[in-house]
Design an enzyme around this catalytic site. Structure first.
Site, PDB file in Angstrom:
ATOM      1  N   ASP A 132       0.985  -1.746  -0.055  1.00 39.60           N
ATOM      2  CA  ASP A 132       0.303  -0.226   0.237  1.00 39.60           C
ATOM      3  C   ASP A 132       0.577   1.439  -0.272  1.00 39.60           C
ATOM      4  OD1 ASP A 132      -2.161  -1.878  -0.103  1.00 39.60           O
ATOM      5  OD2 ASP A 132      -2.388  -1.853   2.482  1.00 39.60           O
ATOM      6  N   GLU A 189     -10.966   1.148  -4.087  1.00 40.03           N
ATOM      7  CA  GLU A 189     -10.428   1.958  -3.279  1.00 40.03           C
ATOM      8  C   GLU A 189      -8.904   2.428  -3.118  1.00 40.03           C
ATOM      9  OE1 GLU A 189     -10.675  -1.724  -0.590  1.00 40.03           O
ATOM     10  OE2 GLU A 189      -8.644  -2.629  -2.260  1.00 40.03           O
TER      11      GLU A 189
END
Length: 579
Positions: A68, A244
């Protein structure tokens, strides 16, 4: 796999967080373990078969569980953050001048009185951070979702990431994966993943992207300004899942919204939208996805997969680059190294950005940005490719690559003339609590991890050694313990049943051992094949428990979002009883 928001309520332990070993209060223990050194050596075949030529560097840039990624820039300084889940400190942060050579600055959330994941599962804690430099007030912002202490979405600020960060500021909105954007006029906006409005969820995995206006003066969202700007994904009629990790950008007067779509597994991708305002409406690019590995054969050589969850930055010479996560599975398609941080140049010469070579099978090497010199593994820069990391535990400051789990490493370590002392907690590795274990991420599919241990157990409750861990219910432990009057070396496997319930613990092997002198313990992996061994003379290693599968150290078996960790472990709550 999917992300589900779970907020755990936890009490504050009252521990202080420190950045160095010697800054702590001296710890005492009735029976500590001494680790005089540790060596990690990676030997992946892909790097042996593909040596670097002049002007090249290896991809991924951060090997092991560093998923991430988010990135920002101030002048010639680049700062990048990643998810850490229940590892401590939270949100590792890195610095570079050229996008090739990176230094580890530790963790943003390093004060356990403010961020305390002490009772969270390993895949909770904190994840999907964003980092943004605001030139209007010369301030860096790190925004993230914290699954502990009732924090939820928080933001922390600093004028200089080299000097630490302020205290978390709680933000009053739900959802996950927030990032912050500052427009040319200084106005702030936050975008994040959220559930559809109540009663409007159409299918499992249906999510939306929401935007809020952000008050830069008060560090609060402006209530009533929230708006859904993407419903479902690129094409709602195709039932896209898990939109997302949104990021907003501005280029040539237009606004661009980039998101991950497809879930953080085999269907993962990156998509882009364009609008005339930060609040939309946003129109998807006709060329989506702009990054994915989902269309290629499963048996391709040196496979890289799951690419997505990206962020863009203008690099040297105003050339765009994108950082993103992907995995390098082993021969059994296991992902023991977890989701790692990769980088690619981005072509934004047209209307929409496209990751260069991001829609063909990813390769292990890249051409360096103009003017960069590859110094990885030198002068304090992190290594990549195959490398050997040797730790003698004699430096004034412990390398940031050594981390705690659910709490600070400084709570259980101290230095002695003999090496690193671990003062064991009365906590077993199978408990969802801080453990007295100093962890290092597995960074290769093929590796060796060896340490020298001095430890004399006083009872069967005492154990010290190495743990190879994916989570509390998926790990191997090799360690020294006691049964009656004898000292044993034991290899234990801890695993969940298919339908998670009570952890199943098995003793795979045990043998009597002489601990008058320090012994060496070793974990060695060749892809999915793991071997655990010991040496009493420092050179000749004896295998314990034959060869075992590394399947339980992979997320596809163990679940969750983390990669395998290798830990120097000591406990006074041992239950691995020799046979």
């Amino acid at each position: 796999m999917k992300k589900t928001q779970l907020i755990f309520l936890s009490s504050i332990m009252g521990l202080l967080s420190f950045t160095g070993i010697n800054s702590q209060t001296k710890k005492t223990s009735k029976n500590p373990a001494i680790f005089s050194n540790a060596v990690y050596e990676g030997t992946d075949k892909v790097y042996i078969d593909n040596p670097l030529n002049a002007g090249e560097f290896y991809n991924p840039i951060l090997q092991g569980c560093y998923p991430d990624p988010a990135i920002t820039r101030k002048g010639d300084d680049y700062y990048m953050v990643c998810s850490s889940f229940a590892m401590f400190p939270g949100v590792p942060i890195f610095h570079s001048k050229d996008l090739v050579n990176w230094t580890d600055l530790g963790g943003v959330l390093n004060n356990v009185s403010e961020f305390n994941p002490h009772d969270t599962g390993i895949s909770q804690g904190v994840y999907a951070p964003g980092i943004t430099y605001n030139p209007h007030n010369d301030t860096f912002y790190m925004i993230v979702t914290a699954f502990s202490g009732g924090l939820g979405n928080i933001i922390v600020k600093t004028k200089d990431p080299m000097k630490g960060w302020g205290s978390p500021i709680k933000l009053d909105f739900g959802g996950i994966d927030p990032s912050i954007f500052f427009d040319d006029n200084g106005k702030g906006y936050i975008v994040h993943n959220d559930a559809p409005d109540k009663g409007k969820e159409l299918y499992n995995g249906h999510r939306v992207i929401k935007v809020w206006e952000y008050d830069v003066n008060t560090d609060k969202i402006i209530h009533g300004t929230d708006k859904i700007i993407v419903d479902g994904g690129v094409d709602l009629s195709k039932r896209p899942i898990w939109i997302e990790a949104p990021h907003l950008y501005k280029k040539d007067g237009s606004y661009y919204l980039m998101c991950a779509e497809g879930g953080t597994g085999g269907w993962h991708s990156e998509v882009i939208f364009k609008g005339d305002s930060p609040k939309g409406p946003f129109i998807p690019a006709p060329s989506n996805p702009i990054l994915t590995q989902r269309y290629f054969g499963k048996d391709r050589k040196n496979k890289v997969d799951w690419a997505g969850h990206a962020d863009l930055v203008k690099g040297p010479n105003d050339k765009y680059y994108g950082v993103f996560l992907a995995v390098r599975p082993n021969e059994e398609n296991r992902v023991n190294t977890g989701r790692e941080t990769f980088i690619l140049p981005v072509d934004w010469s047209g209307e929409f950005p496209v990751f260069e070579n991001g829609l063909i099978p990813l390769e292990s090497k890249l051409k360096m940005p103009e003017g960069a010199v590859n110094k990885t593994g030198q002068d304090g820069f992190l290594p990549n490719g195959n490398f050997t990391f040797t730790e003698n535990f004699n430096a004034d400051k412990l390398d940031y690559r050594w981390i705690g789990l659910r709490g600070p490493r400084e709570a259980f370590i101290s230095t002695t003339k003999k090496g690193l002392q671990i003062n064991p907690f009365d906590t077993n590795i199978k408990e969802v609590k801080p453990t007295s274990t100093l962890f290092y991420r597995q960074q290769h599919n093929s590796f060796l991890f060896v340490t020298t241990l001095e430890f004399k157990p006083k009872s069967s409750r005492d154990l010290a050694g190495i743990v190879a861990l994916q989570n509390e219910g998926s790990n191997y432990v090799i360690g020294v313990t006691k049964k009656d009057k004898d000292t044993y070396l034991v290899l234990q496997k801890n695993s969940w049943p298919r339908r998670k319930g009570e952890i199943i613990s098995e003793i795979l092997a045990s043998t009597k051992i002489d601990v008058k002198n320090p012994i060496k313990l070793q974990v060695k992996a060749d892809g999915d094949k793991y071997e655990f061994s010991y040496s009493t003379n420092g050179t000749d290693f004896v295998n314990v428990g034959s060869t075992v599968s590394g399947d339980i150290l992979s997320t596809d078996v163990a679940g969750g979002f983390t990669g395998a960790l290798l830990g120097l472990y000591a406990t006074s709550a041992n239950d691995a009883m020799p046979e």
